[in-house]
Design an enzyme around this catalytic site. Structure first.
Site, short mmCIF file in Angstrom:
data_model
loop_
_atom_site.label_atom_id
_atom_site.label_comp_id
_atom_site.label_asym_id
_atom_site.label_seq_id
_atom_site.Cartn_x
_atom_site.Cartn_y
_atom_site.Cartn_z
N HIS A 143 98.48 85.87 17.80
CA HIS A 143 97.31 85.76 16.91
C HIS A 143 97.11 87.06 16.13
O HIS A 143 96.81 87.04 14.94
CB HIS A 143 96.03 85.52 17.71
CG HIS A 143 95.97 84.22 18.44
ND1 HIS A 143 96.03 84.14 19.81
CD2 HIS A 143 95.84 82.95 18.00
CE1 HIS A 143 95.93 82.88 20.19
NE2 HIS A 143 95.83 82.14 19.11
N GLY B 242 90.66 81.05 20.26
CA GLY B 242 90.39 82.19 21.14
C GLY B 242 91.52 82.44 22.10
O GLY B 242 92.66 82.00 21.88
N ALA B 243 91.21 83.16 23.20
CA ALA B 243 92.23 83.62 24.16
C ALA B 243 93.36 84.28 23.37
O ALA B 243 94.54 83.94 23.51
CB ALA B 243 92.73 82.48 25.03
#
Ligand code: PAF
Length: 289
Positions: free
Chosen positions: A39, A33-34
């Site tokens: 990503h 996440g984050a």
């Protein structure tokens, strides 16, 4: 309204895949996440190369050797979902710990050998076993055709490759280039915790890596390493390690005839940052001439 599905359970995800994507190409992008542009570049590539992409978001307790690092790891689920909303063939899976680590656990352990003893392996005991365990279980539970990882964590990629070979899961592994800010800082979820001054100071990492790239033909690996450490220490960061090693085995190199990588780990405002640069083999360069 969401244009993609969010699953919190591997069984529902499996049913969805069987119903709509049976026999098609499934890509997996495991994350904690984050999410940032790094990503998203993995998801973009996976989305082009597969019929359906699963992005997992799971902050894996087993890979944190430091409890406060685990509790302070940024969690930004709503923002993560909003960032993934643009993709039409992507689903998010946000599993609970007991689904990732079911009983009996399918992971039987893997001997990571030397990879677990040097650089990240040495400074973060247990970290790579935690990564190997979680990635194995995510592979096992989602059964993808291919999986995408950022090469900022190049030693992690080597660990995952080894786990993939030893366990015979044989997922196609795709290592994707590090995405950087325009000033050159490797994007990381941890950068969010740096002040503007910290962001500025942390540029010594990329400057040092560029110094290594530019001076590769001038020195032996050992001398270049020492020069690079001196260069790095002109900045304000606390160096944990700087090393130049074989890019596949992470063993020491004697010359630049083998593909190598310079890896750095350092603390800026108590935040641990890592980065690396691949150094093409001198022989490869000669072949190109
Ligand atoms: O690189 C990461 O974000 C994590 O180590 C990974 C691969 C998602 C495993 O938790």
């Amino acid at each position: 309204m969401e244009t993609f599905r969010t699953f919190d359970d591997f069984d529902d995800l499996k049913t969805h895949v069987e119903e709509f994507y049976s026999g098609r190409k499934i890509g997996l992008v495991p994350t904690m996440g984050a999410l940032h542009i790094g990503h998203i570049s993995l998801v973009e590539r996976a989305s082009k190369e597969n019929d359906f992409v699963i992005v997992t978001i799971f902050v894996n307790p087993k890979q944190f050797n430091n409890k406060s690092d685990l509790s302070s790891y940024p969690r930004t689920i709503e923002r993560d979902k909003a960032l993934l909303n643009q993709f039409t063939n992507v689903a998010i899976c946000i599993p609970k710990e007991n689904s990732v680590y079911p009983e009996p656990d399918p992971y039987l352990g893997v001997d990571l050998g030397h990879l677990d003893e040097v650089l990240e392996g040495c400074y973060r005991p247990g970290h790579f076993q935690g990564v190997s365990h979680v990635v194995h279980n995510l592979f096992y539970l989602t059964n993808p055709s291919s999986a995408y990882f950022g090469l900022k964590d190049i030693q992690q990629f080597a660990v995952i490759k080894k786990m993939n070979e030893i366990t015979g899961l044989n997922i196609e592994l795709i290592g994707c280039p590090t995405i950087r800010s325009k000033e050159g800082l490797a994007l990381s979820s941890r950068n969010e915790k740096l002040s503007n001054e910290g962001l500025r100071q942390s540029l010594i990492i990329i400057k040092t890596l560029r110094f290594v790239e530019e001076n590769k033909t001038q020195y032996s690996p050992d001398d270049l390493k020492n020069k690079a450490i001196e260069f790095f220490q002109e900045g304000n960061l606390k160096l944990e390690y700087l090393d130049i090693v074989n890019a596949k085995t992470f063993k020491q190199i004697r010359n630049f005839e083998e593909p190598s990588v310079c890896c750095i780990a350092a603390y800026c405002e108590n935040i641990r940052l890592i980065d690396n640069v691949l150094l093409e083999s001198v022989l490869d360069n000669e072949k190109l001439k």
